[in-house]
Design an enzyme around this catalytic site. Sequence first.
Site, PDB file in Angstrom:
ATOM      1  N   TYR A 117      -5.075 -14.041  -4.058  1.00 17.17           N
ATOM      2  CA  TYR A 117      -5.426 -12.607  -4.023  1.00 17.17           C
ATOM      3  C   TYR A 117      -5.510 -12.109  -5.448  1.00 17.17           C
ATOM      4  CZ  TYR A 117      -5.041  -7.592  -3.095  1.00 17.17           C
ATOM      5  OH  TYR A 117      -5.264  -6.242  -3.045  1.00 17.17           O
ATOM      6  N   TYR A 171     -13.665  -9.232   1.725  1.00 20.62           N
ATOM      7  CA  TYR A 171     -12.344  -8.902   1.182  1.00 20.62           C
ATOM      8  C   TYR A 171     -11.346  -8.819   2.324  1.00 20.62           C
ATOM      9  CZ  TYR A 171      -9.362  -6.548  -2.357  1.00 20.62           C
ATOM     10  OH  TYR A 171      -8.387  -6.205  -3.262  1.00 20.62           O
TER      11      TYR A 171
END
Lengths: 143, 394
Positions: B348, B297
């Site tokens: 995202y 991430y």
Amino acid sequence: MTFPSPLPAELAVLLTDDDAAPFWEMTRQRRLCFQQCSDCGTFRQPPGPLCPNCRSRATTWTETPGAGTVFTFTTVVHPVHPAVVDFVPYLVALIEFPDVPGIRLVSNLVEVEPGAVSIGMSVEVAWDEMSDEVVIPRFRPAA
Amino acid sequence: MSLRDKTCIVGIGTTPFFRRGGSGTRTEIDLMCEATLNAVADAGLSVDDIDGFSFYHNGFDAGRLSSVLGIPELRWSSVVSGGGGGSQGAIANAAAAVAAGYADVVLCVKALKATGPGGRRIGRPRLRDQREPAGGPDLDFNYPFGLMSPGQSFAMMARRHMHQYGTTTRQFGEVAVTTRLHASRNPAALHRTPITLADHDASRVIADPLRLLDFCLETEGGTALIVTSAERARSLRQTPVHIRAAAQGGSGAWGQGIYTHQMPGDEYTSSGHRPLAARLYSAAGLGPEDIDVAEMYDHFSPLVIMQLEDYGFCAVGEGGPFVEDGGTRWDTGRLPVNTHGGNLSEVYLLGFTHTIEAVRQLRGTSTSQVQDAEVALVTSGPGVNPTSALILRR
């Protein structure tokens, strides 16, 4: 106050709750106090109902003269909210206090240029009266 | 009791990816449904087979989703807290539900609009009269000081990492450059034009030491994955990708992490994943040397460096040199990272795109395929508690 406030009063409107209210009541009197366990002496921040070390509910508020050091900092350049458009750049820092071990305070550095700030530098509290109700502790390089 | 290899990810699906505002008036549930249909088709299953939902973050309603999709009977539904930190945890919970017999086929689904209700951009602070109750009085210790966004908080962590370990902004730039290189090979990525370290250095400062190219994108879309038992997976369309192990959480003292900044000692300069890493490797019976590819991430470039350290791919403090030496490049690196282009360059959407890319790697269908990839690490958003992570294997 001898410095222009680094941020607008619009940001300094507090919600508070039973745990945090004493912190802000004391800043109104220009006293910087942190919540400390009456039983084991552990400081905690943000304020809460219980000591995370010994789980005691007994609490005292311990005053510090506000002499601290910069743990880390950032110069905020991009305004993430319309309220701060006219206030960038401004310095946000984490302050540690040798007499209040184990906690940090989020605050601002004033009366200093970003290029002159370094981690570990000594600072002192500088009170910023945002309104009749709200006085915010900010920090300047130690005299 | 171990969940090791008992369940598989058998289907993956997304919508097209959109820049901020690009999905127009389409709703989150619409984006969820499109991704779900694609994941179900990928698996060779029917929507009628779905009997469980696993969520994280917000923006969903299980009852509405089950009626809109026409689920015959919803047998299990659950949600993980922790924002983007919950993404892999939602898959972990799906695996646990299948292993426990609560459900047979669990849909893990997430959609994100970069502009929320009322036109508020993701990450934009709400002042006093607009604050969510959950934000609460603790924000009194942030907002009056102008600390109002995750990027500002991660900037302070990044600076402390630089101070303690000699990490440089050039090394943050290397993360951005490598990730964009991977995105340039992925037709679905929103930002595909390669960048250089000079481009990174010339991008505008947002919160010093972080620049625009250290930040993830503001984008929109839907993502879905299907989890079922390893036994059932064998008869489905795709190469099964086994959920080898999962971990969620963080140290208690991490607290509200990037909001309160009270993380103890060396944890301040970590991603918060260090305690999870030990549990994850132990549950998997594997170590960092066994990981062929990692999808980490990457909402902010320094957090890739910190995760490399926390997951033991290098010593603490050596994540900067690791990336500077090209260690995370897909073709020549010791550990290819974010082979799809990550949150920095692909899209995202708060976490599942990393899982989807790990599944592709283990199926052998990535656009930046790591040769013979058998074991993948996938991580969720650092900075919050709980965060989460998975180890997947072919």
